[in-house]
Scaffold this motif. Structure first.
Motif, PDB file in Angstrom:
ATOM      1  N   LEU A 106     -70.118   4.516 -91.343  1.00 19.54           N
ATOM      2  CA  LEU A 106     -70.662   3.961 -92.136  1.00 19.54           C
ATOM      3  C   LEU A 106     -70.486   2.276 -92.023  1.00 19.54           C
ATOM      4  O   LEU A 106     -71.346   1.359 -92.490  1.00 19.54           O
ATOM      5  CB  LEU A 106     -70.179   4.220 -93.581  1.00 19.54           C
ATOM      6  N   GLY A 107     -69.522   2.079 -91.161  1.00 21.10           N
ATOM      7  CA  GLY A 107     -69.149   0.796 -91.117  1.00 21.10           C
ATOM      8  C   GLY A 107     -69.670   0.105 -89.829  1.00 21.10           C
ATOM      9  O   GLY A 107     -69.642  -1.028 -89.251  1.00 21.10           O
ATOM     10  N   SER A 108     -70.684   0.757 -89.072  1.00 19.74           N
ATOM     11  CA  SER A 108     -71.268   0.521 -87.887  1.00 19.74           C
ATOM     12  C   SER A 108     -72.180  -0.566 -88.117  1.00 19.74           C
ATOM     13  O   SER A 108     -72.925  -0.722 -88.925  1.00 19.74           O
ATOM     14  CB  SER A 108     -71.851   1.745 -87.082  1.00 19.74           C
ATOM     15  N   GLU A 136     -63.395   3.915 -96.119  1.00 14.37           N
ATOM     16  CA  GLU A 136     -63.327   2.413 -95.800  1.00 14.37           C
ATOM     17  C   GLU A 136     -64.618   1.559 -95.445  1.00 14.37           C
ATOM     18  O   GLU A 136     -64.983   0.579 -95.772  1.00 14.37           O
ATOM     19  CB  GLU A 136     -62.172   2.324 -94.701  1.00 14.37           C
ATOM     20  N   GLY A 137     -65.298   2.472 -94.549  1.00 13.14           N
ATOM     21  CA  GLY A 137     -66.573   1.943 -94.179  1.00 13.14           C
ATOM     22  C   GLY A 137     -67.482   1.750 -95.512  1.00 13.14           C
ATOM     23  O   GLY A 137     -68.274   0.690 -95.355  1.00 13.14           O
ATOM     24  N   LEU A 138     -67.444   2.574 -96.299  1.00 11.67           N
ATOM     25  CA  LEU A 138     -68.449   2.371 -97.366  1.00 11.67           C
ATOM     26  C   LEU A 138     -68.095   1.242 -98.319  1.00 11.67           C
ATOM     27  O   LEU A 138     -68.783   0.470 -98.680  1.00 11.67           O
ATOM     28  CB  LEU A 138     -68.493   3.980 -98.395  1.00 11.67           C
ATOM     29  N   LEU A 139     -66.759   1.300 -98.456  1.00 10.57           N
ATOM     30  CA  LEU A 139     -66.186   0.177 -99.444  1.00 10.57           C
ATOM     31  C   LEU A 139     -66.620  -1.394 -98.516  1.00 10.57           C
ATOM     32  O   LEU A 139     -67.072  -2.150 -99.304  1.00 10.57           O
ATOM     33  CB  LEU A 139     -64.877   0.230 -99.579  1.00 10.57           C
ATOM     34  N   ALA A 152     -71.162   9.145-102.829  1.00 13.48           N
ATOM     35  CA  ALA A 152     -70.588   9.390-101.783  1.00 13.48           C
ATOM     36  C   ALA A 152     -70.177  11.041-102.136  1.00 13.48           C
ATOM     37  O   ALA A 152     -69.791  11.475-103.131  1.00 13.48           O
ATOM     38  CB  ALA A 152     -69.137   8.732-101.679  1.00 13.48           C
ATOM     39  N   VAL A 153     -70.782  11.933-101.144  1.00 12.53           N
ATOM     40  CA  VAL A 153     -70.491  13.261-101.201  1.00 12.53           C
ATOM     41  C   VAL A 153     -69.433  13.424-100.274  1.00 12.53           C
ATOM     42  O   VAL A 153     -69.303  13.168 -99.102  1.00 12.53           O
ATOM     43  CB  VAL A 153     -71.738  14.244-100.616  1.00 12.53           C
ATOM     44  N   LEU A 154     -68.168  14.060-100.833  1.00 12.70           N
ATOM     45  CA  LEU A 154     -67.150  14.256-100.008  1.00 12.70           C
ATOM     46  C   LEU A 154     -67.532  15.529 -99.429  1.00 12.70           C
ATOM     47  O   LEU A 154     -67.425  16.620 -99.950  1.00 12.70           O
ATOM     48  CB  LEU A 154     -65.794  14.375-100.798  1.00 12.70           C
ATOM     49  N   LEU A 155     -66.906  15.647 -97.899  1.00 10.77           N
ATOM     50  CA  LEU A 155     -67.016  17.004 -97.395  1.00 10.77           C
ATOM     51  C   LEU A 155     -65.869  17.475 -96.770  1.00 10.77           C
ATOM     52  O   LEU A 155     -64.707  16.725 -96.770  1.00 10.77           O
ATOM     53  CB  LEU A 155     -68.055  16.755 -95.940  1.00 10.77           C
TER      54      LEU A 155
END
Lengths: 241, 246
Positions: A106-108, A136-139, A152-155
């Protein structure tokens, strides 16, 4: 009840006796689902264009189904085209970025480029957290792009307690609890750390049976008001339904 | 469904102890609270110390927990094939103490079911008439486990399975008739019906994974499945009872 997350396409893969649509309709009647919000499993794992199109055919003929248009950070131009094509239709209510192991963290840079294009549509971004690093990437994404709202879907495998702690720092992120992660406490901790307006119910259909997530929510040690928010009210508000 | 919602459930997959991977309460009080709430008459449990650290110490702790809970909780013993020395003695000791079945955790303990040590252990348990449960989450493992247990007469239960390896599991179960399957990993629509159609209702056993997992995430899919009431009763109670009492 509003189902904030499921995937269209798994039942077809299994070649079961019931079609995908029959299964969804049966469960909608049985459990009182007014809307399924689905992303195409095919678009996330295979053909982006064909997958979105197959889901669009369903959303155009069945008001029960709303769609997330899937984007693929490896195909930026096509992703831009898909958002333009579907987000003018009222039946598409969000944008889904495939789980990081299928695309990019997500942080890319690539994910950030997709989000840059997605901002103009003012719909929530559906994301998947496989590890707490993804939180962290989403934040970082919601901090970089002000006004961005994310689900956010947690897997399985994600340290959900840490993920909630990280996500609690932005009011623009909510979590969807599904039958894909059934560890006891995930709902109570979600409510405790994010607040009861930021936890939504997602069936995970048709990858997993809707009763799995429903059973979790009915069992969770929360108030009836919070249960009702999770099962319906929060999805209506976050997804503008 | 109305009938099966009232029957006293027997659960093959529960846990007691300290859970090192997440802040989830696995005390006996929590487990028995869940059991009371959902009408579970008996639960087979393992102690986390036996799984994650020292089987000998953990099996002793399981005995204490079982004694303190007056027959509600039935302990399953475990040994770790990575510790070769004293395995047979530990198994014999637990049999003498009244343990009625064993559980194995190749994924959590990082060993392979095709290991020669596990094959020896499985044969040893079979000689003592002790059934066992074993994790089977990955593609290829059911085939390996099938080869290990093919000649055995004791029932063997596969736990922790996934949709990804269900096709393989069903192929193996058709060949190896003493293999059974826990419901815990059967989460996709139609999974329970598929298993019963392929191998019959007598080889499916209810397992919740509680208190690590929400109990209802396993119970509700079973109660709401298209299985007959008779099949649900077999899965929820009779099949495991038959294995434990054999």
């Amino acid at each position: 009840m509003v189902d904030a997350f499921g995937e269209w396409g798994w039942q077809t893969l299994r070649a079961g006796d019931e079609s995908e649509w029959q299964l969804l309709e049966k469960c909608a009647q049985r459990y009182g689902v007014s809307h399924y919000c689905l992303a195409s499993a095919e678009a996330m794992r295979g053909d982006l264009i064909k997958g979105n199109e197959r889901l669009a055919q369903v959303t155009r003929t069945n008001s029960l189904v709303k769609g997330y248009v899937v984007v693929n950070p490896n195909h930026l131009d096509e992703s831009a085209g898909e958002m333009k094509k579907y987000l003018s239709e009222g039946q598409f209510i969000g944008i889904a970025i495939p789980p990081p192991r299928l695309s990019h963290p997500l942080g890319s840079w690539r994910t950030a480029e997709v989000v840059k294009m997605a901002r103009r549509y003012d719909v929530p971004l559906l994301t998947f957290l496989e590890t707490e690093k993804d939180a962290e990437g989403l934040l970082s994404l919601v901090r970089t792009f002000s006004g961005l709202r994310a689900l956010a879907v947690l897997l399985r495998g994600c340290d959900w307690w840490v993920a909630f702690r990280i996500l609690s720092e932005s009011p623009n992120v909510a979590t969807i609890v599904t039958g894909l992660l059934t560890e006891r406490g995930v709902i109570e901790q979600g409510v405790a750390l994010l607040g009861d307006r930021r936890v939504l119910f997602g069936s995970g259909m048709t990858k997993v049976h809707i009763s799995r997530a429903l059973g979790m929510i009915l069992e969770a040690d929360i108030t009836d008001r919070q249960r009702q928010l999770i099962l319906e009210g929060n999805a209506r508000s976050w997804l503008s339904l | 469904m109305a009938t099966t919602e009232r029957i006293p459930i027997v659960d093959c997959d529960t846990w007691v102890g300290f859970y090192p991977f997440q802040d989830i309460d696995l005390t006996p009080a929590t487990l028995t609270g869940i059991m009371r709430r959902f009408n579970v008459a008996r639960a087979i449990f393992v102690h986390t110390t036996a799984v994650f650290f020292d089987p000998k110490v953990g099996n002793d702790m399981a005995i204490m927990v079982a004694r303190e809970n007056g027959g509600l909780l039935l302990p399953a013993a475990t040994v770790n094939p990575l510790f070769y020395r004293g395995l047979a003695k530990e198994v014999e000791k637990r049999k003498e103490q009244g343990f009625r079945l064993f559980r194995f955790f190749p994924r959590l303990q990082s060993w392979l079911p095709r290991s020669a040590v596990f094959k020896d252990l499985a044969n040893f348990l079979n000689g003592l008439g002790l059934p066992f449960l074993i994790e089977c989450p990955f593609s290829g493992w059911a085939t390996d486990i099938g080869q290990v247990v093919a000649g055995l007469s004791v029932p063997v239960v596969l736990t922790g399975t996934a949709e990804d390896n269900l096709a393989e599991i069903l192929s193996v179960m058709k060949e190896i008739t003493n293999l059974h399957l826990s419901t815990q990993g059967l989460d996709h629509p139609g999974a329970l019906e598929e298993v019963v159609a392929e191998v019959g209702p007598g080889r499916l056993i209810f397992g919740s994974g509680a208190p690590i997992h929400y109990f209802q995430s396993s119970l509700m899919p079973l109660l709401h499945s298209d299985l007959s009431d008779e099949a649900k009763t077999l899965v929820l109670v009779e099949n495991l009872r038959r294995i434990v009492q054999a």
